[in-house]
Design a protein around this motif. Structure first.
Motif, mmCIF file in Angstrom:
data_model
loop_
_atom_site.group_PDB
_atom_site.id
_atom_site.type_symbol
_atom_site.label_atom_id
_atom_site.label_comp_id
_atom_site.label_asym_id
_atom_site.label_seq_id
_atom_site.Cartn_x
_atom_site.Cartn_y
_atom_site.Cartn_z
ATOM 1 N N SER A 1 15.925 37.999 33.961
ATOM 2 C CA SER A 1 16.594 37.827 32.614
ATOM 3 C C SER A 1 16.238 36.487 32.041
ATOM 4 O O SER A 1 15.959 35.653 32.887
ATOM 5 C CB SER A 1 18.145 37.782 32.777
ATOM 6 O OG SER A 1 18.402 39.037 32.780
ATOM 7 N N ARG A 2 16.209 36.078 30.843
ATOM 8 C CA ARG A 2 15.799 35.047 30.189
ATOM 9 C C ARG A 2 17.106 34.596 29.290
ATOM 10 O O ARG A 2 17.630 35.478 28.566
ATOM 11 C CB ARG A 2 14.712 35.024 29.324
ATOM 12 C CG ARG A 2 13.383 35.084 29.967
ATOM 13 C CD ARG A 2 12.372 35.425 29.101
ATOM 14 N NE ARG A 2 11.080 35.428 30.015
ATOM 15 C CZ ARG A 2 10.596 36.373 30.610
ATOM 16 N NH1 ARG A 2 11.098 37.478 30.454
ATOM 17 N NH2 ARG A 2 9.432 36.312 30.981
ATOM 18 N N VAL A 3 18.000 33.564 29.404
ATOM 19 C CA VAL A 3 18.983 33.007 28.727
ATOM 20 C C VAL A 3 18.833 32.003 27.753
ATOM 21 O O VAL A 3 18.075 31.156 28.047
ATOM 22 C CB VAL A 3 19.839 32.688 29.830
ATOM 23 C CG1 VAL A 3 21.436 32.532 28.905
ATOM 24 C CG2 VAL A 3 20.397 34.010 30.637
ATOM 25 N N LEU B 1 21.284 29.711 25.249
ATOM 26 C CA LEU B 1 22.602 29.058 24.976
ATOM 27 C C LEU B 1 22.579 28.244 23.783
ATOM 28 O O LEU B 1 21.578 27.277 23.666
ATOM 29 C CB LEU B 1 23.177 28.343 26.084
ATOM 30 C CG LEU B 1 23.595 29.148 27.138
ATOM 31 C CD1 LEU B 1 24.142 28.238 28.375
ATOM 32 C CD2 LEU B 1 24.499 30.173 26.869
ATOM 33 N N ALA C 1 18.063 42.977 24.591
ATOM 34 C CA ALA C 1 18.614 41.707 24.160
ATOM 35 C C ALA C 1 20.145 41.867 23.815
ATOM 36 O O ALA C 1 20.194 42.849 23.240
ATOM 37 C CB ALA C 1 17.816 40.978 23.050
ATOM 38 N N THR C 2 20.982 40.893 24.001
ATOM 39 C CA THR C 2 22.459 40.841 23.926
ATOM 40 C C THR C 2 22.570 39.356 23.520
ATOM 41 O O THR C 2 22.407 38.450 24.146
ATOM 42 C CB THR C 2 23.113 41.403 25.158
ATOM 43 O OG1 THR C 2 22.565 42.560 25.521
ATOM 44 C CG2 THR C 2 24.526 41.230 24.726
ATOM 45 N N THR D 1 25.668 36.825 23.042
ATOM 46 C CA THR D 1 27.054 36.654 23.327
ATOM 47 C C THR D 1 27.658 35.602 22.487
ATOM 48 O O THR D 1 27.203 34.553 22.398
ATOM 49 C CB THR D 1 27.337 36.146 24.887
ATOM 50 O OG1 THR D 1 26.788 37.135 25.820
ATOM 51 C CG2 THR D 1 28.737 36.042 25.229
ATOM 52 N N ASN E 1 30.276 40.548 23.242
ATOM 53 C CA ASN E 1 29.051 40.753 23.201
ATOM 54 C C ASN E 1 28.164 41.594 21.978
ATOM 55 O O ASN E 1 28.938 42.508 21.444
ATOM 56 C CB ASN E 1 28.452 41.581 24.397
ATOM 57 C CG ASN E 1 28.892 40.587 25.538
ATOM 58 O OD1 ASN E 1 28.354 39.426 25.755
ATOM 59 N ND2 ASN E 1 29.472 41.181 26.815
ATOM 60 N N GLY F 1 25.078 32.640 22.856
ATOM 61 C CA GLY F 1 24.191 32.773 23.884
ATOM 62 C C GLY F 1 23.198 34.329 23.580
ATOM 63 O O GLY F 1 23.703 35.119 23.080
ATOM 64 N N THR G 1 20.632 36.714 25.748
ATOM 65 C CA THR G 1 19.996 37.224 27.046
ATOM 66 C C THR G 1 18.900 38.003 26.740
ATOM 67 O O THR G 1 19.347 39.053 25.972
ATOM 68 C CB THR G 1 21.335 37.837 28.259
ATOM 69 O OG1 THR G 1 22.085 36.820 28.258
ATOM 70 C CG2 THR G 1 20.658 38.152 29.244
ATOM 71 N N VAL G 2 17.868 38.076 27.172
ATOM 72 C CA VAL G 2 16.664 38.997 27.004
ATOM 73 C C VAL G 2 16.097 39.219 28.447
ATOM 74 O O VAL G 2 15.778 38.303 28.994
ATOM 75 C CB VAL G 2 15.464 38.281 26.175
ATOM 76 C CG1 VAL G 2 14.406 39.210 25.984
ATOM 77 C CG2 VAL G 2 16.097 37.891 24.770
ATOM 78 N N GLY G 3 16.153 40.461 28.711
ATOM 79 C CA GLY G 3 15.589 40.779 30.079
ATOM 80 C C GLY G 3 15.399 42.382 29.953
ATOM 81 O O GLY G 3 15.458 43.034 29.125
#
Length: 128
Positions: A2-4, A6, A79-80, A82, A92, A122, A124-126
């Motif tokens: 995952s890549r995060v 913020l 991708a999500t 937050t 989310n 935030g 998240t891409v994974g």
């Protein structure tokens, strides 16, 4: 993997006449609305973040666009987004990835969230 991303954004919605907030902030003596933006990225290079308001109510988040110039394709990844606030529940939101490398955009639904209901974003891409 995952890549995060913020992005902290204390977003003040009252009295804003524009249709979008972006990651860059300028101070103008003609307005009393002030925003704060911060982005820390690991793994993906995000070139801009745009907060789009709902056309019928500018106090409501329509969507957030994360523009990237990531060198490889993000196709097939999920991708999500937050949204957080210290005193409110974390939510989310689903995102869509469009474009081809290196010009790709991750657009996340705002789902009717009021700007005052979050101060941290935030991403998240994974994938598998």
């Amino acid at each position: 993997m995952s890549r995060v991303l913020l992005a902290g954004a204390a977003v003040v919605a009252a009295g804003a006449a524009t249709s979008a907030f972006t990651a860059s902030n300028t101070f103008d003596q003609t307005t009393s609305v002030v925003g704060y933006g911060e982005v820390t990225v690991t793994g993906i290079h995000v070139t801009s973040v745009t907060y789009n308001r709902l056309a019928s109510d500018n106090g409501v988040l329509d969507n957030v666009e994360f523009a990237t110039d990531h060198g490889t394709s993000l196709a097939g990844l999920t991708a999500t987004m937050t949204l957080k606030h210290a005193s409110k529940p974390t939510t989310n939101h689903s995102c869509a990835i469009t474009g081809t490398a290196p010009t790709q955009v991750i657009t996340c639904d705002g789902d009717g969230v009021i700007f005052d209901d979050f101060d941290t974003v935030g991403l998240t891409v994974g994938g598998a």
